[in-house]
Design an enzyme around this catalytic site. Structure first.
Site, PDB file in Angstrom:
ATOM      1  N   PRO A  10       0.786  -1.234   0.000  1.00 38.90           N
ATOM      2  CA  PRO A  10       0.000   0.000   0.000  1.00 38.90           C
ATOM      3  C   PRO A  10       0.819   1.285   0.000  1.00 38.90           C
ATOM      4  CG  PRO A  10      -0.119  -1.103   2.134  1.00 38.90           C
ATOM      5  CD  PRO A  10       0.518  -2.067   1.172  1.00 38.90           C
ATOM      6  N   ASN A  11       0.322   2.224  -0.756  1.00 37.27           N
ATOM      7  CA  ASN A  11       0.857   3.586  -0.884  1.00 37.27           C
ATOM      8  C   ASN A  11       2.136   3.673  -1.722  1.00 37.27           C
ATOM      9  OD1 ASN A  11      -1.197   4.788   0.859  1.00 37.27           O
ATOM     10  ND2 ASN A  11      -0.182   3.666   2.498  1.00 37.27           N
ATOM     11  N   ARG A  18       5.100  10.853  -2.724  1.00 33.39           N
ATOM     12  CA  ARG A  18       4.842  10.641  -1.307  1.00 33.39           C
ATOM     13  C   ARG A  18       6.099  10.892  -0.472  1.00 33.39           C
ATOM     14  NH1 ARG A  18       4.709   4.569   1.220  1.00 33.39           N
ATOM     15  NH2 ARG A  18       4.108   5.175   3.313  1.00 33.39           N
ATOM     16  N   TYR A  23      11.214   8.809   0.845  1.00 30.60           N
ATOM     17  CA  TYR A  23      11.107   7.782  -0.200  1.00 30.60           C
ATOM     18  C   TYR A  23      11.689   8.187  -1.561  1.00 30.60           C
ATOM     19  CZ  TYR A  23       7.993   5.653   3.245  1.00 30.60           C
ATOM     20  OH  TYR A  23       7.491   5.104   4.388  1.00 30.60           O
ATOM     21  N   ASN A  72       7.963  -5.756  -0.904  1.00 27.88           N
ATOM     22  CA  ASN A  72       7.872  -4.628   0.019  1.00 27.88           C
ATOM     23  C   ASN A  72       6.396  -4.520   0.379  1.00 27.88           C
ATOM     24  OD1 ASN A  72       7.851  -2.291   1.487  1.00 27.88           O
ATOM     25  ND2 ASN A  72       8.985  -1.055  -0.023  1.00 27.88           N
ATOM     26  N   GLU A  96      12.602  -9.708   1.557  1.00 26.23           N
ATOM     27  CA  GLU A  96      11.847  -8.556   2.059  1.00 26.23           C
ATOM     28  C   GLU A  96      12.672  -7.294   1.843  1.00 26.23           C
ATOM     29  OE1 GLU A  96      11.008  -8.853   6.255  1.00 26.23           O
ATOM     30  OE2 GLU A  96      10.322  -6.771   6.387  1.00 26.23           O
ATOM     31  N   ARG A 105      13.085   4.517  12.490  1.00 27.42           N
ATOM     32  CA  ARG A 105      11.811   5.235  12.445  1.00 27.42           C
ATOM     33  C   ARG A 105      10.961   4.827  13.666  1.00 27.42           C
ATOM     34  NH1 ARG A 105       9.358   4.866   6.604  1.00 27.42           N
ATOM     35  NH2 ARG A 105       8.163   6.625   7.428  1.00 27.42           N
TER      36      ARG A 105
HETATM   37  C1  DQA Z   1       8.295   0.969   3.808  1.00 33.76           C
HETATM   38  C2  DQA Z   1       8.368   1.176   5.321  1.00 33.76           C
HETATM   39  C3  DQA Z   1       7.018   0.981   5.968  1.00 33.76           C
HETATM   40  O1  DQA Z   1       7.118   1.183   7.376  1.00 33.76           O
HETATM   41  C4  DQA Z   1       6.014   1.970   5.425  1.00 33.76           C
HETATM   42  O2  DQA Z   1       4.741   1.734   5.959  1.00 33.76           O
HETATM   43  C5  DQA Z   1       5.978   1.995   3.928  1.00 33.76           C
HETATM   44  C6  DQA Z   1       7.227   1.851   3.177  1.00 33.76           C
HETATM   45  C7  DQA Z   1       9.621   1.271   3.109  1.00 33.76           C
HETATM   46  O3  DQA Z   1       9.789   0.807   1.987  1.00 33.76           O
HETATM   47  O4  DQA Z   1      10.466   1.995   3.654  1.00 33.76           O
HETATM   48  O5  DQA Z   1       4.933   2.235   3.335  1.00 33.76           O
HETATM   49  O6  DQA Z   1       7.978  -0.400   3.564  1.00 33.76           O
END
Ligand code: DQA
Length: 141
Positions: A10-11, A18, A23, A72, A96, A105
């Site tokens: 997601p996202n 974003r 990122y 991811n 992963e 974080r």
């Molecule tokens: C993420 C890290 C996750 O904590 C976060 O919710 C993401 C992106 C990363 O690629 O750094 O959406 O997986």
């Protein structure tokens, strides 16, 4: 030719737009074009979904025929027992990846339901985390 699939959660469809400070400003499709060009001797599929069940379905679909899965699971990493169980249930090795270093974080990002059943974990290298994951399959003897 090795057949890999990158599965993004997601996202991650918003990469480039974003939180660019965390990122980066490159979209995933721009990155993917570069990476496909660079690793012509590997077949790289791509799937992104914001829906937990769709990610599980894709793991089931790819998990018995592909040579490697680069996952991811984004926020689902920290919450989804279902995705964790799917990774455990399939035969294809899963690496992963995370773009950010989830350990520097928030505390809730330190937990992963994927890691215990992943072949390995690569995080904190920006989009290069995905490239390192590809190399991990390529370098395999
Ligand atoms: C993420 C890290 C996750 O904590 C976060 O919710 C993401 C992106 C990363 O690629 O750094 O959406 O997986």
């Amino acid at each position: 030719m090795k057949k890999l699939i990158i599965i993004n959660g997601p996202n991650l469809n918003l990469l480039g737009k974003r939180e660019p400070a965390i990122y980066g400003s490159l979209s995933f499709t721009e990155f993917l074009d570069k990476i496909k060009d660079k690793y012509k001797n590997v077949e790289i599929e791509y799937f992104q979904s914001n829906i937990e069940g769709e990610i599980i379905d894709k793991l089931h679909e790819a998990g018995f025929s592909y040579d490697g899965i680069i996952l991811n699971a984004a926020a689902y990493t920290h919450t989804s027992i279902g995705i964790g169980d799917a990774v455990k249930s399939i035969e294809t090795p899963v690496v992963e990846v995370h773009i950010s270093n989830t350990f520097n974080r928030e505390e809730f990002r330190h937990q992963s339901y994927i890691s215990p059943n992943a072949k390995g974990v690569i995080l904190g290298f920006g989009l290069q985390s995905y490239e390192l994951a590809i190399q991990s399959f390529k370098l395999e003897v």
